[in-house]
Design a protein around this motif. Structure first.
Motif, PDB file in Angstrom:
ATOM      1  N   ARG A 290       0.837  -1.199   0.000  1.00 37.53           N
ATOM      2  CA  ARG A 290       0.000   0.000   0.000  1.00 37.53           C
ATOM      3  C   ARG A 290       0.873   1.251   0.000  1.00 37.53           C
ATOM      4  O   ARG A 290       0.716   2.167  -0.811  1.00 37.53           O
ATOM      5  CB  ARG A 290      -0.907  -0.045   1.253  1.00 37.53           C
ATOM      6  CG  ARG A 290      -1.720   1.168   1.604  1.00 37.53           C
ATOM      7  CD  ARG A 290      -3.013   1.268   0.800  1.00 37.53           C
ATOM      8  NE  ARG A 290      -2.807   1.755  -0.524  1.00 37.53           N
ATOM      9  CZ  ARG A 290      -3.104   1.095  -1.638  1.00 37.53           C
ATOM     10  NH1 ARG A 290      -3.652  -0.077  -1.612  1.00 37.53           N
ATOM     11  NH2 ARG A 290      -2.847   1.630  -2.804  1.00 37.53           N
TER      12      ARG A 290
ATOM     13  N   ALA B 189      -8.638  -0.770   5.853  1.00 39.16           N
ATOM     14  CA  ALA B 189      -9.226  -0.738   4.508  1.00 39.16           C
ATOM     15  C   ALA B 189     -10.745  -0.623   4.578  1.00 39.16           C
ATOM     16  O   ALA B 189     -11.396  -0.294   3.588  1.00 39.16           O
ATOM     17  CB  ALA B 189      -8.835  -1.987   3.717  1.00 39.16           C
TER      18      ALA B 189
ATOM     19  N   ASN C 233     -11.285   3.174   3.750  1.00 44.09           N
ATOM     20  CA  ASN C 233     -11.108   3.096   2.303  1.00 44.09           C
ATOM     21  C   ASN C 233      -9.744   2.497   2.039  1.00 44.09           C
ATOM     22  O   ASN C 233      -8.915   2.413   2.947  1.00 44.09           O
ATOM     23  CB  ASN C 233     -11.329   4.449   1.619  1.00 44.09           C
ATOM     24  CG  ASN C 233     -10.254   5.439   1.968  1.00 44.09           C
ATOM     25  OD1 ASN C 233      -9.093   5.238   1.625  1.00 44.09           O
ATOM     26  ND2 ASN C 233     -10.614   6.506   2.672  1.00 44.09           N
ATOM     27  N   PHE C 234      -9.513   2.087   0.796  1.00 43.07           N
ATOM     28  CA  PHE C 234      -8.304   1.309   0.528  1.00 43.07           C
ATOM     29  C   PHE C 234      -7.010   2.066   0.817  1.00 43.07           C
ATOM     30  O   PHE C 234      -6.001   1.469   1.130  1.00 43.07           O
ATOM     31  CB  PHE C 234      -8.304   0.796  -0.918  1.00 43.07           C
ATOM     32  CG  PHE C 234      -9.304  -0.293  -1.162  1.00 43.07           C
ATOM     33  CD1 PHE C 234      -9.241  -1.481  -0.442  1.00 43.07           C
ATOM     34  CD2 PHE C 234     -10.314  -0.138  -2.101  1.00 43.07           C
ATOM     35  CE1 PHE C 234     -10.159  -2.496  -0.662  1.00 43.07           C
ATOM     36  CE2 PHE C 234     -11.235  -1.150  -2.326  1.00 43.07           C
ATOM     37  CZ  PHE C 234     -11.165  -2.322  -1.605  1.00 43.07           C
TER      38      PHE C 234
ATOM     39  N   LEU D  25     -11.678  -0.391  -6.812  1.00 44.21           N
ATOM     40  CA  LEU D  25     -10.243  -0.540  -7.088  1.00 44.21           C
ATOM     41  C   LEU D  25      -9.897   0.013  -8.462  1.00 44.21           C
ATOM     42  O   LEU D  25      -8.865   0.653  -8.649  1.00 44.21           O
ATOM     43  CB  LEU D  25      -9.840  -2.019  -7.035  1.00 44.21           C
ATOM     44  CG  LEU D  25      -9.870  -2.702  -5.671  1.00 44.21           C
ATOM     45  CD1 LEU D  25      -9.503  -4.173  -5.825  1.00 44.21           C
ATOM     46  CD2 LEU D  25      -8.911  -2.019  -4.706  1.00 44.21           C
TER      47      LEU D  25
ATOM     48  N   THR E 149      -5.076  -4.001  -3.953  1.00 37.99           N
ATOM     49  CA  THR E 149      -5.326  -4.352  -2.563  1.00 37.99           C
ATOM     50  C   THR E 149      -5.154  -5.856  -2.390  1.00 37.99           C
ATOM     51  O   THR E 149      -4.820  -6.565  -3.337  1.00 37.99           O
ATOM     52  CB  THR E 149      -6.726  -3.895  -2.114  1.00 37.99           C
ATOM     53  OG1 THR E 149      -6.812  -4.005  -0.696  1.00 37.99           O
ATOM     54  CG2 THR E 149      -7.825  -4.750  -2.724  1.00 37.99           C
TER      55      THR E 149
ATOM     56  N   GLU F 201      -8.042  -7.337   2.647  1.00 39.64           N
ATOM     57  CA  GLU F 201      -8.586  -5.984   2.725  1.00 39.64           C
ATOM     58  C   GLU F 201      -9.956  -5.895   2.052  1.00 39.64           C
ATOM     59  O   GLU F 201     -10.797  -5.095   2.465  1.00 39.64           O
ATOM     60  CB  GLU F 201      -7.597  -4.978   2.137  1.00 39.64           C
ATOM     61  CG  GLU F 201      -6.392  -4.801   3.068  1.00 39.64           C
ATOM     62  CD  GLU F 201      -5.478  -3.651   2.694  1.00 39.64           C
ATOM     63  OE1 GLU F 201      -4.795  -3.149   3.583  1.00 39.64           O
ATOM     64  OE2 GLU F 201      -5.443  -3.273   1.503  1.00 39.64           O
TER      65      GLU F 201
ATOM     66  N   ARG G   2     -13.170  -4.446   3.752  1.00 43.18           N
ATOM     67  CA  ARG G   2     -13.867  -3.357   3.090  1.00 43.18           C
ATOM     68  C   ARG G   2     -15.364  -3.649   2.943  1.00 43.18           C
ATOM     69  O   ARG G   2     -16.206  -2.755   3.067  1.00 43.18           O
ATOM     70  CB  ARG G   2     -13.238  -3.133   1.707  1.00 43.18           C
ATOM     71  CG  ARG G   2     -13.949  -2.125   0.824  1.00 43.18           C
ATOM     72  CD  ARG G   2     -13.900  -0.718   1.425  1.00 43.18           C
ATOM     73  NE  ARG G   2     -14.544   0.232   0.556  1.00 43.18           N
ATOM     74  CZ  ARG G   2     -13.905   0.968  -0.348  1.00 43.18           C
ATOM     75  NH1 ARG G   2     -12.603   0.895  -0.473  1.00 43.18           N
ATOM     76  NH2 ARG G   2     -14.575   1.805  -1.117  1.00 43.18           N
TER      77      ARG G   2
END
Lengths: 373, 373
Positions: free
Chosen positions: A209, A350, A353-354, B92, B99, B103, B107
């Motif tokens: 990330r 996450a 948000n990612f 994404l 990701t 995750e 999410r």
């Protein structure tokens, strides 16, 4: 801020290592010639000889030793094993190669002539002998040319010289540069470093990330990961950046008792390798998260926490009992985890948000200096 | 020999991926508008729908599908989960980030309003949905911007462009360059490659040995490792080198039933990810060792072998039963292991001397073309 280079711990030369190994062999020969029983004094590496040094803030080995004698039913085999391993370590120096613990086991294993007895039956027998020799001769495993198992990855404003190749770690894409097992000066040199701090990241998910988001660029830092419990190479490199380039080291772990412990190994060293703390531990390292106060502070709902099981609870209490976790902030931290009954993974960020880790969590943590010492 | 560049498999663009995901959503909306029950046809991913394609020499998925309906007690929850995951996968693409599986779980996990029911209780529920969508939409996980867990390392005469940075992998020291999880064109491009072959090394011990000895230089090859079972990024990169640069791929594993199986996954793909074989498997890959004939050929004594236990024996028989292990040479190989009652690690080559792998074992193997297909 450009960090200035400070003291550089001197690595023992191969000639010095060979001299130490020869000294050990000489002592055996001399004793035999004088009609004495050859023996080694080996520092005791059990818990009884390990303590937390409050001043140095590291876990270290005490001064107790035990005698390993050639003519002693209880220690003769270990004596023979010690000589065999020392001999293998000597060939590493002569041949200028590195190897693994497991290969030393294979190298020194044979069936003793005229018997069905093996010199070693299992690696469990040879590993401790290598550690014995490290401690007895005051040498790092790396100086003995023995590699640790796993590797790590580095990325950021640092230029390394790895085996003669100059590598600018700002130009290594998303993947980064692999950190080899041995990063002692001479193997890996730090040619240039303009970072403000080191961020040691437990898991590769977060490393990916931060790498993808070029966090290191915006925050002028070095990202280091060992994909789980940091291997020796990664710890040594962080320690060198701390010592030689004055960089603060922040450690990013999951919020669970194992995360606390892995952090403490980076900071104070471990009980099992107490001897190495003096050159592996980073007493000034800070725990930047995930801490038990974070879920509330950063709006993580309880349903992305994971219920503590009995093992977690037992381990959390054990960790709370260690001498090096006695600071009030740490006792509060662990109590808060136990009270909530939940642990949290960094991956849970996450949920927001990612890119939350990059854009919100870490910047605020750094700005508020919100870490545990 | 300079390999010439061949066909380059086209990666689906983000726009195409988005269109496929939107298509899925549209079908739900359209059905609802028409008063029909929204449903998806999802390919079945159980053993019953997996077979070995003898012509293509890969394990592949059959054509059976199952219907996932919104108004069906048995599938309604899975239907809802499919929509949630598809939505996360869509973000994404929109945010242009990658990701991890975990995750995505975090999410998409939330408690459904007015109930105590969670959308997902465990990652075991979200992972299969991601796989369902990969298969349904004929997309690689990497095209969906989902990273695999672990990374690998590469070294040798190849120049990669990783996220815009050009990296000459002959100048990466002993450590080498980290191979990121996603190596699709656009993420990682292969700018130049003058190697004659790829050597995929199971364990980092052997990779370190070969790197330290600059084996890649003397034998003009690319060294690749994934530290154990090769992660997807490493497999994809080897596959690309095979497809696009015509390089033979040799796989170096321990001599045990698990080594055989890991090799077969590289070669034919796996049962659990049969759908991905078409873009991950390398049917021409060869098993260069350690084979059951090697201990005698290379003078390894029996006492550096490890006795097969019951699990090993059971697994060896299982492997011998797989359709893709029916060639005579493989049946002989497995029989010989069972007959000897021993398995051998590559590390055992160190018994001869620390550099035996580099100086004797591999050069002779390559010279004699002594590998299994």
């Amino acid at each position: 801020m450009v960090a200035t280079r400070q003291m550089r711990p001197r690595r023992r030369t191969s000639a010095e290592v060979q001299k130490l190994l020869e000294g050990l062999a000489d002592s055996v020969v001399t004793a035999a010639r004088n009609g004495e029983v050859p023996s080694f004094d080996i520092p005791v590496r059990t818990l009884s000889n390990v303590s937390f040094n409050k001043k140095k803030r590291i876990i270290e080995l005490g001064k107790n030793t035990t005698e390993r004698r050639f003519f002693d039913l209880g220690t003769a085999k270990k004596f023979m094993q010690t000589v065999l391993v020392a001999d293998a370590l000597m060939s590493l120096q002569r041949e200028q190669v590195t190897t693994s613990l497991r290969e030393i086991y294979y190298r020194t294993k044979h069936t003793i002539k005229g018997t069905s007895e093996n010199t070693f039956d299992d690696q469990d027998e040879s590993d401790p002998i290598i550690e014995d020799l490290e401690v007895t001769l005051s040498l790092l495993r790396e100086e003995l040319r023995v590699r640790a198992k796993s590797w790590g990855t580095i990325i950021g404003p640092i230029t390394l010289v790895d085996a003669g190749d100059t590598v600018d770690c700002t130009r290594q894409g998303i993947g980064g540069k692999t950190v080899p097992s041995i990063v002692e000066p001479g193997y890996v040199d730090i040619k240039r470093c303009t970072a403000d701090f080191v961020l040691m990241v437990e898991k590769d998910t977060q490393f990916s990330r931060l790498s993808e988001d070029k966090f290191w660029k915006r925050h002028n830092c070095i990202l280091l990961t060992g994909n789980g419990q940091a291997p020796r190479g990664v710890r040594r490199l962080a320690r060198r950046l701390h010592d030689e380039w004055n960089l603060p080291v922040y450690v990013l772990m999951d919020n669970d008792p194992w995360g606390y412990y892995i952090y403490s190994v980076i900071k104070q060293g471990s009980i099992s390798l107490a001897f190495e703390s003096q050159r592996l531990a980073i007493p000034d390292a800070k725990f930047i998260g995930l801490s038990s106060a974070d879920p509330e502070k950063y709006g993580l709902p309880r349903n992305v926490g994971i219920k503590l099981n009995d093992t977690d609870i037992r381990r959390a209490r054990e960790v709370a009992g260690y001498e090096w976790f006695q600071k009030k902030e740490w006792q509060d931290e662990i109590k808060q985890m136990l009270r909530s009954g939940l642990k949290y993974e960094l991956d849970a960020l996450a949920h927001k948000n990612f890119r939350f880790l990059t854009t919100d969590y870490l910047p605020r943590k750094l700005k508020e200096k919100d870490w545990l010492d």
